[in-house]
Design an enzyme around this catalytic site. Structure first.
Site, short mmCIF file in Angstrom:
data_model
loop_
_atom_site.label_atom_id
_atom_site.label_comp_id
_atom_site.label_asym_id
_atom_site.label_seq_id
_atom_site.Cartn_x
_atom_site.Cartn_y
_atom_site.Cartn_z
N GLU A 142 0.84 -1.08 0.13
CA GLU A 142 0.08 0.15 -0.05
C GLU A 142 0.81 1.13 0.02
O GLU A 142 1.28 1.70 -0.98
CB GLU A 142 -0.94 0.02 1.08
CG GLU A 142 -1.76 -1.22 0.99
CD GLU A 142 -2.94 -1.35 2.11
OE1 GLU A 142 -3.76 -0.51 2.25
OE2 GLU A 142 -2.72 -2.25 2.90
N MET A 143 1.16 1.75 1.09
CA MET A 143 1.89 3.10 1.22
C MET A 143 3.43 2.74 1.41
O MET A 143 4.25 3.60 1.24
CB MET A 143 1.40 4.10 2.15
CG MET A 143 -0.13 4.57 1.69
SD MET A 143 -0.98 5.35 3.14
CE MET A 143 -0.17 7.11 3.27
#
Length: 337
Positions: A142-143
């Site tokens: 994700e991040m």
């Protein structure tokens, strides 16, 4: 003719009042209208969310949109939980760092009203929004930003440091970053016509929507989609009956339980199911009937239920995009690989 019209209206009002009682008896609850009411509801749900403040929420809004919380510098919470798209992203599977699809082929749940879920994530592994906020930031898919790097990035920006110190005694920490984001998400409540109905206005729903609600209750949908969010608790999902069960490896938590998605704003959050394989709401309704309830829901019944579900679309939050502090020589540079 005038007397006939009044008679029909009176019958409709009585029907609505009876349905309202049944809806409340089945556990349906109107959204809270103040943050004090949110706190009380969270306490009733057994969720320890901490104290709310508007200052925290304003800081959290900046962090919710802050792309520098990602390793690449281009992904934010809003990427997958877009406030302009019903709090979701409108695609089947969440996409993160290096254009990576979620490794379990999971769809992004909406962030709207998510504070009132009893648990967070599809497998319910987080008890509250602050715990949930940490997951995507650190997840490689994700991040992709480790907690220490997130703190270093935000801590390199004097404007943020000053704001954190005003609100939190210990300044910029990963816990405080997550807490601020959670406070912002607490404000993403979407009051709907259905909430007016639950507060006693029988005319807030049309006759067709009331027919849909009656079917929703009588068919048994209410067994899982109940409470203030019409979802948000952990329930058994008969995944072996699901047509797209082999898309991804998700089978629920260790006990085979899955977080029931909220039905609020559901017309805005297609595609549906944990792996986002169903795009049509009426189709999703009929599939749930056969998968979960072992019943056949007709096209007409599904259409009425969909009309009711659309009454759950609430007033969308008006969120002004923040202006971020400028990076400096101390700010870690973005990394794309």
């Amino acid at each position: 003719m005038k007397k006939l019209v009044l008679s029909v209206a009176a019958v409709s009002c009585v029907f609505g009042a009876s349905l309202l009682k049944d809806a409340k008896d089945a556990g349906l609850v109107a959204l809270p209208q103040t943050q004090a009411e949110v706190s009380k509801m969270l306490k009733d749900l057994g969720v320890n969310a901490g104290a709310f403040s508007s200052a925290k929420a304003e800081l959290g809004k900046k962090l919710y949109f802050e792309p520098r919380l990602s390793k690449s510098g281009i992904i934010s919470c809003n990427t997958c939980h877009n406030v302009g798209l019903g709090g979701a992203d409108g695609i089947e599977v969440a996409v993160g760092h290096k254009w990576t699809a979620n490794p379990h082929m999971l769809n992004s749940p909406t962030s709207f009203n998510s504070v009132l879920n009893g648990v967070q994530f599809w497998d319910g592994r987080a008890a509250d929004l602050a715990a949930q906020a940490k997951g995507p930031i650190e997840s490689e898919a994700e991040m992709a930003t480790p907690a220490a790097l997130a703190v270093e990035k935000i801590g390199s920006l004097p404007e943020y440091v000053k704001e954190f110190k005003k609100i939190y005694k210990d300044g910029v920490t990963f816990d405080n970053i997550a807490d601020a984001i959670a406070n912002f998400e607490r404000t993403l409540l979407t009051q709907s016509r259905f909430d007016k109905f639950l507060r006693g206005n029988a005319k807030a729903l049309t006759n067709d929507e009331q027919k849909g609600l009656r079917l929703f209750i009588d068919k048994g949908c209410i067994a899982c989609h109940t409470g203030v969010n019409l979802g948000g608790s952990m329930q058994t999902f008969q995944i072996d009956k699901y047509e797209f069960k082999n898309v991804g490896d998700f089978k629920g938590n260790a006990d085979g339980l899955v977080k029931v998605p909220t039905l609020r704003n559901v017309e805005l959050t297609a595609p549906y199911f944990h792996n986002g394989k169903v795009w049509d709401l009426a189709t999703a309704v009929k599939m749930m009937g056969s998968i979960q309830l072992d019943i056949q829901i007709s096209d007409d019944e599904a259409n009425y239920i969909v009309k009711f579900l659309k009454s759950l679309t609430g007033t969308q939050p008006k969120v002004t995009h923040p202006i971020f502090p400028a990076a400096n020589e101390k700010t870690p540079k973005p990394v794309l690989n």
